[in-house]
Design a protein around this motif. Structure first.
Motif, PDB file in Angstrom:
ATOM      1  N   GLY A  68       0.868  -1.390  -0.082  1.00 27.76           N
ATOM      2  CA  GLY A  68       0.051   0.024  -0.244  1.00 27.76           C
ATOM      3  C   GLY A  68       0.913   1.271  -0.031  1.00 27.76           C
ATOM      4  N   GLY A  97      -0.145   5.230  -1.231  1.00 23.06           N
ATOM      5  CA  GLY A  97      -0.900   5.942  -0.407  1.00 23.06           C
ATOM      6  C   GLY A  97      -0.078   7.049   0.157  1.00 23.06           C
ATOM      7  N   LEU A  98      -0.748   7.933   1.052  1.00 20.07           N
ATOM      8  CA  LEU A  98      -0.541   8.935   1.589  1.00 20.07           C
ATOM      9  C   LEU A  98       0.642   8.709   2.781  1.00 20.07           C
ATOM     10  N   ILE A  99       0.518   7.752   3.417  1.00 26.07           N
ATOM     11  CA  ILE A  99       1.715   7.469   4.310  1.00 26.07           C
ATOM     12  C   ILE A  99       2.729   6.569   3.618  1.00 26.07           C
ATOM     13  N   GLY A 100       2.336   5.703   2.751  1.00 29.44           N
ATOM     14  CA  GLY A 100       3.645   5.089   2.082  1.00 29.44           C
ATOM     15  C   GLY A 100       4.579   5.786   1.299  1.00 29.44           C
ATOM     16  N   GLN A 120       3.902   0.205 -10.586  1.00 32.13           N
ATOM     17  CA  GLN A 120       3.960   1.581 -10.569  1.00 32.13           C
ATOM     18  C   GLN A 120       5.200   1.721 -11.196  1.00 32.13           C
ATOM     19  N   ILE A 142      -4.830  -9.531  -3.948  1.00 38.90           N
ATOM     20  CA  ILE A 142      -4.907 -10.146  -2.433  1.00 38.90           C
ATOM     21  C   ILE A 142      -6.246 -11.215  -2.603  1.00 38.90           C
ATOM     22  N   ALA A 187      -1.259  -1.620   3.321  1.00 37.50           N
ATOM     23  CA  ALA A 187      -2.460  -1.725   2.487  1.00 37.50           C
ATOM     24  C   ALA A 187      -3.796  -1.720   2.879  1.00 37.50           C
ATOM     25  N   GLY A 201      -9.534   2.685   1.588  1.00 34.49           N
ATOM     26  CA  GLY A 201      -9.530   4.051   2.328  1.00 34.49           C
ATOM     27  C   GLY A 201     -10.966   4.064   3.134  1.00 34.49           C
ATOM     28  N   ILE A 202     -10.617   4.328   4.407  1.00 36.61           N
ATOM     29  CA  ILE A 202     -12.075   4.151   5.218  1.00 36.61           C
ATOM     30  C   ILE A 202     -13.011   5.318   5.082  1.00 36.61           C
ATOM     31  N   ARG A 231      -7.756  -5.675   4.177  1.00 38.86           N
ATOM     32  CA  ARG A 231      -6.846  -5.663   5.359  1.00 38.86           C
ATOM     33  C   ARG A 231      -6.739  -6.928   5.794  1.00 38.86           C
ATOM     34  N   ALA A 288       0.370  -1.279   9.760  1.00 42.69           N
ATOM     35  CA  ALA A 288      -0.638  -0.194  10.105  1.00 42.69           C
ATOM     36  C   ALA A 288      -1.705  -0.816  11.022  1.00 42.69           C
ATOM     37  N   SER A 289      -2.265   0.022  11.951  1.00 45.05           N
ATOM     38  CA  SER A 289      -3.599  -0.330  12.638  1.00 45.05           C
ATOM     39  C   SER A 289      -4.031   1.191  12.901  1.00 45.05           C
ATOM     40  N   ALA A 290      -5.056   1.161  13.786  1.00 38.46           N
ATOM     41  CA  ALA A 290      -5.938   2.633  13.848  1.00 38.46           C
ATOM     42  C   ALA A 290      -6.305   2.640  15.359  1.00 38.46           C
ATOM     43  N   ILE A 314      -2.555   4.255  14.413  1.00 33.18           N
ATOM     44  CA  ILE A 314      -2.575   5.570  13.900  1.00 33.18           C
ATOM     45  C   ILE A 314      -3.630   6.334  14.362  1.00 33.18           C
ATOM     46  N   VAL A 344      -3.750  11.420  10.510  1.00 30.78           N
ATOM     47  CA  VAL A 344      -2.867  11.939   9.975  1.00 30.78           C
ATOM     48  C   VAL A 344      -2.803  13.167   9.406  1.00 30.78           C
TER      49      VAL A 344
HETATM   50  N1  LIG Z   1      -4.068   8.519   7.013  1.00 33.36           N
HETATM   51  C1  LIG Z   1      -4.596   8.400   8.184  1.00 33.36           C
HETATM   52  O1  LIG Z   1      -5.207   9.368   8.881  1.00 33.36           O
HETATM   53  C2  LIG Z   1      -4.802   7.024   8.893  1.00 33.36           C
HETATM   54  C3  LIG Z   1      -5.315   6.701  10.139  1.00 33.36           C
HETATM   55  C4  LIG Z   1      -5.321   5.626  10.749  1.00 33.36           C
HETATM   56  C5  LIG Z   1      -4.905   4.367   9.923  1.00 33.36           C
HETATM   57  N2  LIG Z   1      -4.438   4.506   8.964  1.00 33.36           N
HETATM   58  C6  LIG Z   1      -4.037   3.058   8.167  1.00 33.36           C
HETATM   59  O2  LIG Z   1      -3.053   3.302   7.577  1.00 33.36           O
HETATM   60  C7  LIG Z   1      -2.695   2.660   6.372  1.00 33.36           C
HETATM   61  C8  LIG Z   1      -2.129   3.503   5.206  1.00 33.36           C
HETATM   62  O3  LIG Z   1      -2.764   4.618   5.273  1.00 33.36           O
HETATM   63  P1  LIG Z   1      -2.901   5.790   4.134  1.00 33.36           P
HETATM   64  O4  LIG Z   1      -3.436   7.146   4.579  1.00 33.36           O
HETATM   65  O5  LIG Z   1      -1.639   5.895   3.340  1.00 33.36           O
HETATM   66  O6  LIG Z   1      -3.980   5.212   3.091  1.00 33.36           O
HETATM   67  P2  LIG Z   1      -4.172   5.443   1.417  1.00 33.36           P
HETATM   68  O7  LIG Z   1      -3.735   6.647   1.244  1.00 33.36           O
HETATM   69  O8  LIG Z   1      -5.720   5.117   1.279  1.00 33.36           O
HETATM   70  O9  LIG Z   1      -3.309   4.123   0.884  1.00 33.36           O
HETATM   71  C9  LIG Z   1      -3.735   2.836   1.125  1.00 33.36           C
HETATM   72  C10 LIG Z   1      -3.003   2.028  -0.017  1.00 33.36           C
HETATM   73  O10 LIG Z   1      -3.677   0.995   0.201  1.00 33.36           O
HETATM   74  C11 LIG Z   1      -3.769   0.060  -1.174  1.00 33.36           C
HETATM   75  N3  LIG Z   1      -5.166  -0.186  -1.280  1.00 33.36           N
HETATM   76  C12 LIG Z   1      -6.445   0.497  -1.346  1.00 33.36           C
HETATM   77  N4  LIG Z   1      -7.511   0.110  -1.657  1.00 33.36           N
HETATM   78  C13 LIG Z   1      -7.120  -1.462  -1.525  1.00 33.36           C
HETATM   79  C14 LIG Z   1      -7.834  -2.623  -1.789  1.00 33.36           C
HETATM   80  N5  LIG Z   1      -9.253  -2.551  -1.860  1.00 33.36           N
HETATM   81  N6  LIG Z   1      -7.059  -3.564  -1.399  1.00 33.36           N
HETATM   82  C15 LIG Z   1      -5.730  -3.797  -1.454  1.00 33.36           C
HETATM   83  N7  LIG Z   1      -5.099  -2.542  -1.136  1.00 33.36           N
HETATM   84  C16 LIG Z   1      -5.767  -1.480  -1.596  1.00 33.36           C
HETATM   85  C17 LIG Z   1      -3.478   1.469  -2.124  1.00 33.36           C
HETATM   86  O11 LIG Z   1      -2.258   0.816  -2.661  1.00 33.36           O
HETATM   87  P3  LIG Z   1      -1.892   0.265  -4.038  1.00 33.36           P
HETATM   88  O12 LIG Z   1      -2.922   1.145  -5.049  1.00 33.36           O
HETATM   89  O13 LIG Z   1      -0.463   0.619  -4.447  1.00 33.36           O
HETATM   90  O14 LIG Z   1      -2.264  -1.402  -4.171  1.00 33.36           O
HETATM   91  C18 LIG Z   1      -3.649   2.516  -1.349  1.00 33.36           C
HETATM   92  O15 LIG Z   1      -2.560   3.460  -1.924  1.00 33.36           O
HETATM   93  C19 LIG Z   1      -4.244   2.287   5.701  1.00 33.36           C
HETATM   94  O16 LIG Z   1      -4.223   1.168   5.988  1.00 33.36           O
HETATM   95  C20 LIG Z   1      -5.079   3.164   6.884  1.00 33.36           C
HETATM   96  O17 LIG Z   1      -6.383   2.429   7.323  1.00 33.36           O
HETATM   97  C21 LIG Z   1      -4.200   5.775   8.225  1.00 33.36           C
END
Ligand SMILES: NC(=O)c1ccc[n+]([C@@H]2O[C@H](COP(=O)([O-])OP(=O)(O)OC[C@H]3O[C@@H](n4cnc5c(N)ncnc54)[C@H](OP(=O)(O)O)[C@@H]3O)[C@@H](O)[C@H]2O)c1
Length: 299
Positions: free
Chosen positions: A9, A12-15, A37, A48, A68, A71-72, A89, A113-115, A164, A167
């Motif tokens: 994943g 995404g934003l964090i990755g 990519q 998956i 991965a 998005g929530i 997940r 990652a968790s939340a 987490i 963010v």
């Molecule tokens: N940002 C926050 O505020 C926050 C807070 C708490 C927890 N988290 C957790 O931290 C993790 C990363 O957060 P983030 O903000 O970077 O999330 P994000 O920007 O939504 O990126 C998540 C990545 O997961 C992959 N993904 C998306 N939909 C998917 C699906 N249906 N099946 C498999 N892979 C999928 C995608 O990567 P690819 O397209 O490259 O496969 C996407 O870029 C997430 O699991 C999120 O729940 C984030």
């Protein structure tokens, strides 16, 4: 010590930010993504749901960072979207477990990652890592996601779960969503505006992941939040930094329920979460005051 790290994943934003930070620290990074990519690091495609995965991706890898997940807050929580949020997940973690179990590898650490959604919504108390899970949808998802991650421990691999908070980043996530209406002069607090938002600056979050890579004494669950503020405090601080007025009344809860459906519970409720455990490992937050975090992001 330099590590070879596989990130899921990572687009995404964090990755994206974490990849840059880990490379700066001279680690070597590869990605798992649903699509090929073109970028600075090698990407291996995985699926998956069909279970497609290239085990050669694990060559030389000693650490996996698993981000991965669907998005929530990207789409309304229809039954099929809720299924996707959960299974993206749990099934991805199961696929990593099977891949590690069935292929020779040198993986020593699995950092997932968790939340903080794990704890559910309750503003009476301050949650610590030993507290049990809540019982709303996000709490159930997080609990099942962590349970899958814990199974990887059975393979003799150190498992870390980073719970987490919200963010803070200019490039996406909750803050970008909040900044948009403020920039168009129509921002205002949500519901009562008193619900607590436990937040962390993206730079500090990347530093926590990086510490978890390096420090083998870190294992189990860690909250990743720097502080908490009410929704109204966050909106007002954001408006101040963006130099925009807040003149509209709060968005009423019923309107948010109509627009967002069940997902509105995420913005109308909050929680306060302790960061003592990660601080006790010697971790220092660069940004522990909201105003300083926002100034760094927007100035
Ligand atoms: N940002 C926050 O505020 C926050 C807070 C708490 C927890 N988290 C957790 O931290 C993790 C990363 O957060 P983030 O903000 O970077 O999330 P994000 O920007 O939504 O990126 C998540 C990545 O997961 C992959 N993904 C998306 N939909 C998917 C699906 N249906 N099946 C498999 N892979 C999928 C995608 O990567 P690819 O397209 O490259 O496969 C996407 O870029 C997430 O699991 C999120 O729940 C984030």
């Amino acid at each position: 010590m330099a590590h070879k790290i596989l990130i899921t994943g990572a687009s995404g934003l964090i990755g994206q930010k974490l990849t840059d930070e880990l490379i700066k620290l001279r680690h070597s990074v590869v990605h798992f993504s649903r699509t090929l990519q073109q970028g600075k690091v090698k990407t291996f495609v995985w699926n998956i749901f069909s279970g497609e995965v290239d085990p050669t991706a694990l060559e030389g890898v000693d650490t996996i960072i698993h981000l991965a997940g669907a998005g929530i807050a990207d789409k309304r929580w229809t039954p099929s979207r809720k299924k996707e949020i959960l299974e993206s997940r749990t099934r991805s973690t199961q696929l990593l477990f099977e891949t590690l179990k069935n292929n020779s590898n040198q993986v020593r650490s699995f950092i997932s990652a968790s939340a903080i959604g794990y704890y559910g919504f309750n503003e009476e108390k301050i949650f610590v890592e030993t507290d049990g899970p809540g019982n709303d949808f996000l709490a159930c998802v997080t609990q099942r996601w962590e349970a899958e991650a814990d199974k990887i421990n059975e393979l003799g691999i150190r498992v870390v779960k980073i719970r987490i908070g919200i963010v803070l980043s200019k490039r996406g996530g909750a803050l970008a969503k909040m900044a948009k209406p403020i920039n168009y002069f129509v921002g205002s607090p949500l519901g009562t505006g008193k619900q607590m938002m436990s937040w962390i600056h993206l730079d500090d979050l990347c530093s926590i992941f990086s510490k978890a890579v390096d420090d083998a004494k870190i294992y189990g669950a860690y909250n990743a939040i720097a502080g908490w503020n009410t929704n109204a405090e966050v909106i007002n601080a954001l408006a101040k930094i963006l130099n925009k007025p807040i003149w509209l009344p709060n968005v009423p809860a019923f309107a948010l329920k109509m627009i967002l459906g069940k997902m509105s519970e995420m913005v109308l409720n909050g929680s306060r979460v302790s960061s003592e455990k990660i601080k006790n490992t010697g971790f220092h937050f660069k940004f522990s005051k909201l105003e300083e975090a926002l100034a760094d992001l927007f100035n």
